[in-house]
Scaffold this active site. Sequence first.
Site, PDB file in Angstrom:
ATOM      1  N   TYR A 151     -60.260  -4.491  25.202  1.00  0.00           N
ATOM      2  CA  TYR A 151     -59.531  -3.213  25.156  1.00  0.00           C
ATOM      3  C   TYR A 151     -58.054  -4.127  26.231  1.00  0.00           C
ATOM      4  O   TYR A 151     -56.977  -3.725  26.064  1.00  0.00           O
ATOM      5  CB  TYR A 151     -60.459  -2.014  25.556  1.00  0.00           C
ATOM      6  CG  TYR A 151     -59.640  -1.446  24.825  1.00  0.00           C
ATOM      7  CD1 TYR A 151     -58.733  -0.560  24.186  1.00  0.00           C
ATOM      8  CD2 TYR A 151     -59.413  -0.333  26.682  1.00  0.00           C
ATOM      9  CE1 TYR A 151     -58.292   1.190  24.173  1.00  0.00           C
ATOM     10  CE2 TYR A 151     -58.878   1.281  27.283  1.00  0.00           C
ATOM     11  CZ  TYR A 151     -57.763   1.413  25.608  1.00  0.00           C
ATOM     12  OH  TYR A 151     -57.544   2.636  25.785  1.00  0.00           O
ATOM     13  N   LYS A 155     -54.439  -4.259  25.420  1.00  0.00           N
ATOM     14  CA  LYS A 155     -53.228  -3.004  26.028  1.00  0.00           C
ATOM     15  C   LYS A 155     -52.516  -3.700  27.289  1.00  0.00           C
ATOM     16  O   LYS A 155     -50.915  -3.501  27.576  1.00  0.00           O
ATOM     17  CB  LYS A 155     -54.154  -2.086  26.676  1.00  0.00           C
ATOM     18  CG  LYS A 155     -55.087  -1.170  25.984  1.00  0.00           C
ATOM     19  CD  LYS A 155     -53.843  -0.278  24.872  1.00  0.00           C
ATOM     20  CE  LYS A 155     -54.823   0.780  24.315  1.00  0.00           C
ATOM     21  NZ  LYS A 155     -53.501   1.849  23.685  1.00  0.00           N
TER      22      LYS A 155
HETATM   23  P1  NAP Z   1     -59.395   9.458  19.130  1.00  0.00           P
HETATM   24  O1  NAP Z   1     -59.750  10.922  19.384  1.00  0.00           O
HETATM   25  O2  NAP Z   1     -60.629   8.436  18.749  1.00  0.00           O
HETATM   26  O3  NAP Z   1     -57.885   9.378  18.543  1.00  0.00           O
HETATM   27  C1  NAP Z   1     -57.773   7.650  17.339  1.00  0.00           C
HETATM   28  C2  NAP Z   1     -56.592   7.804  16.379  1.00  0.00           C
HETATM   29  O4  NAP Z   1     -56.477   7.102  15.976  1.00  0.00           O
HETATM   30  C3  NAP Z   1     -56.870   8.702  14.878  1.00  0.00           C
HETATM   31  O5  NAP Z   1     -56.065   9.857  14.944  1.00  0.00           O
HETATM   32  C4  NAP Z   1     -57.367   7.717  14.044  1.00  0.00           C
HETATM   33  O6  NAP Z   1     -57.289   7.872  13.668  1.00  0.00           O
HETATM   34  C5  NAP Z   1     -56.190   6.711  14.857  1.00  0.00           C
HETATM   35  N1  NAP Z   1     -56.776   5.456  14.418  1.00  0.00           N
HETATM   36  C6  NAP Z   1     -58.209   4.374  14.633  1.00  0.00           C
HETATM   37  N2  NAP Z   1     -57.987   3.550  13.824  1.00  0.00           N
HETATM   38  C7  NAP Z   1     -56.457   3.086  13.033  1.00  0.00           C
HETATM   39  C8  NAP Z   1     -55.774   2.592  12.401  1.00  0.00           C
HETATM   40  N3  NAP Z   1     -56.174   0.984  12.757  1.00  0.00           N
HETATM   41  N4  NAP Z   1     -54.716   2.830  11.324  1.00  0.00           N
HETATM   42  C9  NAP Z   1     -54.080   4.256  12.337  1.00  0.00           C
HETATM   43  N5  NAP Z   1     -55.219   5.213  12.665  1.00  0.00           N
HETATM   44  C10 NAP Z   1     -56.193   4.724  13.379  1.00  0.00           C
HETATM   45  O7  NAP Z   1     -57.975   8.695  20.919  1.00  0.00           O
HETATM   46  P2  NAP Z   1     -57.814   8.879  21.749  1.00  0.00           P
HETATM   47  O8  NAP Z   1     -58.301   9.029  22.934  1.00  0.00           O
HETATM   48  O9  NAP Z   1     -56.942  10.141  21.161  1.00  0.00           O
HETATM   49  O10 NAP Z   1     -56.970   7.464  21.836  1.00  0.00           O
HETATM   50  C11 NAP Z   1     -55.418   7.761  21.005  1.00  0.00           C
HETATM   51  C12 NAP Z   1     -54.795   6.357  22.180  1.00  0.00           C
HETATM   52  O11 NAP Z   1     -54.496   6.302  23.906  1.00  0.00           O
HETATM   53  C13 NAP Z   1     -55.375   5.095  21.713  1.00  0.00           C
HETATM   54  O12 NAP Z   1     -54.418   3.890  21.438  1.00  0.00           O
HETATM   55  C14 NAP Z   1     -56.577   5.029  22.751  1.00  0.00           C
HETATM   56  O13 NAP Z   1     -56.159   3.290  23.152  1.00  0.00           O
HETATM   57  C15 NAP Z   1     -55.638   5.660  24.044  1.00  0.00           C
HETATM   58  N6  NAP Z   1     -55.492   6.045  25.147  1.00  0.00           N
HETATM   59  C16 NAP Z   1     -56.886   6.795  25.551  1.00  0.00           C
HETATM   60  C17 NAP Z   1     -57.456   7.465  26.249  1.00  0.00           C
HETATM   61  C18 NAP Z   1     -58.666   8.151  26.711  1.00  0.00           C
HETATM   62  O14 NAP Z   1     -59.161   7.920  28.205  1.00  0.00           O
HETATM   63  N7  NAP Z   1     -59.136   8.923  25.902  1.00  0.00           N
HETATM   64  C19 NAP Z   1     -56.818   6.721  27.518  1.00  0.00           C
HETATM   65  C20 NAP Z   1     -56.066   5.082  27.708  1.00  0.00           C
HETATM   66  C21 NAP Z   1     -55.210   5.033  26.373  1.00  0.00           C
HETATM   67  P3  NAP Z   1     -58.751   8.388  12.345  1.00  0.00           P
HETATM   68  O15 NAP Z   1     -60.103   9.549  13.122  1.00  0.00           O
HETATM   69  O16 NAP Z   1     -58.055   9.391  11.607  1.00  0.00           O
HETATM   70  O17 NAP Z   1     -59.464   7.153  11.728  1.00  0.00           O
END
Ligand code: NAP
Length: 240
Positions: A151, A155
């Site tokens: 990861y 990133k």
């Molecule tokens: P989340 O709630 O698990 O949502 C992830 C989203 O990405 C869902 O809509 C999922 O679609 C979609 N997705 C995953 N794989 C995909 C693919 N191959 N093609 C198209 N869509 C895909 O996660 P989140 O926490 O909101 O994370 C969103 C972003 O923020 C990510 O890039 C993550 O790395 C980043 N981020 C998150 C955090 C945190 O603490 N939450 C921190 C830093 C960065 P479906 O569910 O419809 O499959």
Amino acid sequence: MPQIALITGASKGIGAAIALQLAADGYDIWLNYRSDDAGAEKTASEIRGLGRECTLLKFDVTDEQAVENGLTPLLEKDVPFIVVNNAGFAKDSVMMMMDSRDWNGVLSVHLNGFFNVTKPVVSRMLRKRAGRIINIASTSGETGVAGQTNYSAAKAGLIGATRSLAVEVAKRNILVNAVAPGFIETDMVAELPVDEIKKQIPMKRMGTPEEVAGVVSFLCSEKASYITGQVIAVNGGIHT
Ligand code: NAP
């Protein structure tokens, strides 16, 4: 005619919050997701409730052909002003235990996903001489986190791609930035030891998806018209 924002991974979590914020800012939304039909429909109906249009785009961002099939018919008619590369997931384990599937899968969703979605749009943005591209990175791409070599690599790579693309397209008035969230309350962190994590965050709490969306909204606004190639952290002070 309202301008368009394309957001990947917007069926839930940070992506859904960004889609709703940009809809509130006046954009029609092209909402990509991979599998969560109910989540995508719910977000779409909230966007429509704000008086904006929402087009659902169900495809896996790692599948170049599926991305092309999904985007090409729309791109023949319109060019988004905004692309937010948000789709992603983590598959944590210490390197010794990590298999190549988890290494390749995490690199692919963040890096190939960015490439597959951004390339067809940016080539059209260049002709229009306008656009904003926001890549959702992570604190993990800026500092080391045990259990996240895949990861962090993905990133950090996305941050590198952000900086290079920003330089390539700046003279055509296309601004490219990354937003690097810390720990944000979404499904992605649901299994983590939240109480332990909060102790390590200077602000002693997790962030909300809306707090990330607010920064994306700013970077897409006229107020951010001289910001490009930057990484803006939204992390409660956990890494500065
Ligand atoms: P989340 O709630 O698990 O949502 C992830 C989203 O990405 C869902 O809509 C999922 O679609 C979609 N997705 C995953 N794989 C995909 C693919 N191959 N093609 C198209 N869509 C895909 O996660 P989140 O926490 O909101 O994370 C969103 C972003 O923020 C990510 O890039 C993550 O790395 C980043 N981020 C998150 C955090 C945190 O603490 N939450 C921190 C830093 C960065 P479906 O569910 O419809 O499959």
